[in-house]
Design an enzyme around this catalytic site. Structure first.
Site, PDB file in Angstrom:
ATOM      1  N   GLU A 208       0.830  -1.204   0.000  1.00 44.33           N
ATOM      2  CA  GLU A 208       0.000   0.000   0.000  1.00 44.33           C
ATOM      3  C   GLU A 208       0.867   1.259   0.000  1.00 44.33           C
ATOM      4  OE1 GLU A 208      -3.056   0.032  -0.497  1.00 44.33           O
ATOM      5  OE2 GLU A 208      -3.894  -1.884   0.119  1.00 44.33           O
ATOM      6  N   ARG A 212       0.432   3.702  -3.274  1.00 45.62           N
ATOM      7  CA  ARG A 212      -0.250   4.962  -2.990  1.00 45.62           C
ATOM      8  C   ARG A 212       0.738   6.116  -2.823  1.00 45.62           C
ATOM      9  NH1 ARG A 212      -5.784   3.807   0.351  1.00 45.62           N
ATOM     10  NH2 ARG A 212      -5.905   1.562   0.064  1.00 45.62           N
ATOM     11  N   ASP A 350      -5.107  -9.954  -7.549  1.00 49.36           N
ATOM     12  CA  ASP A 350      -5.506  -9.151  -8.694  1.00 49.36           C
ATOM     13  C   ASP A 350      -4.375  -8.449  -9.442  1.00 49.36           C
ATOM     14  OD1 ASP A 350      -5.112  -7.574  -6.449  1.00 49.36           O
ATOM     15  OD2 ASP A 350      -6.984  -6.459  -6.616  1.00 49.36           O
ATOM     16  N   GLU A 515     -12.879  -0.195  -9.526  1.00 52.90           N
ATOM     17  CA  GLU A 515     -12.494  -1.154 -10.564  1.00 52.90           C
ATOM     18  C   GLU A 515     -13.443  -1.194 -11.764  1.00 52.90           C
ATOM     19  OE1 GLU A 515     -10.031  -1.783  -7.217  1.00 52.90           O
ATOM     20  OE2 GLU A 515     -12.235  -1.748  -7.297  1.00 52.90           O
ATOM     21  N   THR A 602      -1.658   0.485 -10.109  1.00 53.91           N
ATOM     22  CA  THR A 602      -2.889  -0.116  -9.596  1.00 53.91           C
ATOM     23  C   THR A 602      -3.637   0.808  -8.641  1.00 53.91           C
ATOM     24  OG1 THR A 602      -3.796  -2.214  -8.777  1.00 53.91           O
ATOM     25  CG2 THR A 602      -1.900  -1.287  -7.588  1.00 53.91           C
TER      26      THR A 602
END
Length: 621
Positions: A208, A212, A350, A515, A602
């Site tokens: 993360e 991010r 994913d 998504e 992502t």
């Protein structure tokens, strides 16, 4: 070889001799008795044959009606296979799914090199920009500098007791630039310059933090460096300096014996921390979704330690001989081996698949190993993880869970028709793989066999994800369960939400995830089909109706089937970083952030396509 018996010559009497039991008195049978016994034997054999056929038919019917759970006699997932529809091609091929398959082509345009030129919808862009401002102003007023914002209590919070690392602000930097919110951007920039520090003695999630924060800083560096305003261009070094500082701290996560990153990182001590909640293993997505950010950081700095650390992860995964390109969701940083666990495209799996394609695109298609791994993975997904409903022919993704065969307790796989909202990225990813963001000219009505399959599945997943928005609120649940053909509801129902258990409703939530709109954006850019914009607008209107908080901000909801829904006191950072950004770009013109020159990580952070100055032997293997 079987014995060959010679037939008697026509007209010649057939003589048959049967052995007599030893010790018994010989008794010769005449021809009539022999014929009678032979006839009885033939009738008995015919009866046995018919019973065998009936038994086989019963087994086939039972298997057809009880596909869930699908158990094989060995752990080889080759035995878990789903046919892929290939209908609608100009060559006249027929769908393996029959009449339930949808037409391939509606209003898609041929995709020229560089991509289709699409005009902006100014009115809808403004509405989405207004929603962003409503969200941002509430955060800035009530939670400035905090990692996260709680819109119902109008307060902020940090991820650790050691203080915040700019989750909301850094995650939103490139969105502020894309939406041209310059006063807001300048205040965010000043906070980064004066307040942001990574000297935090606490454990942060490696994945993360990378997607991010590192991704947000790198995107801000890139977008400011190419901005038309010289004063904004001068901000680029600030963001690169912060990215280098963070990148150096993140290297500690790669200190495991195998070279796979630990799930946690102490930013102050620069020490990797195993995931104690999962016995120290790392997830596939966490380990293999750091590559775009670290490789771009190496490209900018000329220090390829980041690149090599990230690439080693993919090399380990490839060396594990992943079957048909799909892999379990857990892998051990201790020895680099996969741990028996689910194979799925949702949480913990994913973005591994997403980053295979995007690594190929990021370095301007100079590293063929990633395209090869992506093609193999998409083939495995189509072979093992795609299902289709009986009622409407919806294409959906399913999961494989480790199981024990009831007969001999050997390891096998159980098919679970569960699709996380997270999986909805995959529809757009399939279409991006065909167009390569405009690097490849595409005629949708004359695709080769693999491209045609990818188009059918990609488009089908987008459509099934939109079907899950057919709820009381018009918003999709966190998890949808699709109805298998063996289910008694199959003729009347395509999907459902698992009911509330013990007062906790998890599957029915909507937490503002991006998504589906991500795939709508990619699908519209690829095909020009206005249906994708129409769907995007419907999703946005549902967010406006049910998630907007009167005092400022937007909130997730507890149950998409309850009207009015109960709002949750949390506005996820990806609402600003991804959901609203993708919606804004869906209605923007295609010359703004063109896909032939950019990729999205992502977390939807925008990075440039570049020609690599470093290519390893692995990348061309």
């Amino acid at each position: 070889m079987a014995d060959i018996r010679q037939r008697p010559v026509q007209g010649e009497k057939e003589q048959v001799k049967l052995p007599l039991p030893k010790g018994s008195k010989a008794k010769r049978l005449d021809k009539k008795d022999i014929d009678k016994k032979v006839g009885q034997i033939q009738n008995l054999n015919l009866l046995r044959f018919l019973l065998s056929l009936a038994g086989l038919g019963a087994v086939i019917w039972f298997g057809y009606k009880t596909l869930y759970p699908l158990l094989s006699t060995s752990p080889d997932i080759d035995n878990v296979q789903t046919d892929i529809p290939v209908s609608g091609s100009s060559s006249g091929s027929r769908s393996k799914f029959g009449k339930k398959s949808q037409q391939l082509f509606s209003s898609e345009q041929s995709s020229p090199m560089g991509g289709i030129k699409l005009k902006a919808d100014v009115q809808k862009k403004k509405a989405i920009k207004d929603a962003f401002i409503w969200s941002w102003n509430a955060y800035e007023k009530h939670a400035w500098g905090s990692d996260e914002f709680s819109p119902l209590s109008q307060s902020g919070s940090n991820l650790t007791s050691a203080g915040g690392i700019g989750y909301t602000i850094v995650d939103s930097l490139d969105a502020l630039l894309v939406l041209d919110l310059m006063p807001e951007y300048e205040r965010a920039r000043d906070w980064c310059k004066n307040e942001l520090s990574f000297e935090k003695d606490a454990v942060f999630n490696t994945f993360e933090t990378t997607i991010r924060i590192l991704g947000g800083l790198l995107s801000a560096h890139y977008l400011t460096s190419v901005h038309t305003s010289p004063s904004i261009q001068s901000d680029a070094p600030l963001f690169l300096d912060l990215a280098v500082d963070l990148g150096e701290r993140l290297l500690g996560a790669f200190s495991s014996p195998s070279g796979l990153p630990w799930s946690g990182i102490n930013l102050a001590t620069r020490s990797g921390i195993p995931d104690r909640d999962n016995q120290g293993v790392a997830s596939l997505a966490e380990a293999a979704s750091l590559q775009l950010e670290l490789k771009y950081l190496s490209h900018l700095t000329g220090d390829y330690v980041y690149w090599k650390k990230a690439e080693k992860v993919t090399e380990i995964i490839r060396g594990e001989a992943v079957h048909d390109g799909i892999a379990p969701i857990f892998i051990s940083p201790m020895n680099g081996q996969f741990v028996a666990s689910e194979i799925r495209l949702g949480s913990r799996g994913d973005s591994y698949y997403e980053y295979l394609l995007k690594q190929w695109l990021q370095t301007d298609r100079e590293e063929p190993v990633y395209r090869d791994m992506y093609d193999e993975a998409m083939g495995g997904i189509k072979k093992h993880l795609i299902g289709q409903t009986k009622k409407s022919g919806l294409i959906f993704t399913q999961e494989l869970h480790p199981a024990r065969h009831p007969r001999d307790q050997s390891q096998t796989w159980q098919v679970v028709p569960k699709q996380d909202h997270l999986v909805c990225f995959l529809g757009g990813s399939f279409l991006l793989g065909i167009t390569e963001g405009g690097k490849r000219e595409v005629d949708w009505k004359n695709l080769d066999e693999v491209q045609e399959e990818d188009f059918v599945v990609g488009k089908g997943i987008v459509e099934s994800c939109m079907k899950t928005h057919e709820t009381a609120t018009g918003l999709a649940p966190e998890i949808a369960m699709f109805v298998q053909w063996s289910d008694e509801r199959a003729a009347d129902e395509d999907w459902y939400i698992k009911p509330n258990h013990n007062g906790v409703l998890i599957d029915g939530r909507n937490i503002l995830r991006p998504e589906t709109v991500e795939s709508l954006f990619l699908a519209y850019r690829a095909t020009g089909d206005e249906q994708y914009r129409q769907w995007g607008w419907e999703v946005f209107q549902a967010f406006e109706k049910w998630c907007k908080v009167p005092s400022g901000g937007y909130a997730g909801i507890e149950d998409v089937q309850t009207v009015p829904p109960r709002q949750l006191d949390r506005m996820e950072t990806f609402w600003l970083a991804e959901t609203l950004k993708y919606l804004f770009l869906l209605f923007d013109d295609s010359d703004h952030i063109p896909l032939n020159k950019h990729i999205f990580n992502t977390e939807a952070h925008i990075l440039p396509v570049f020609k690599p100055e470093y290519i390893s032997p692995f990348a061309t293997s």
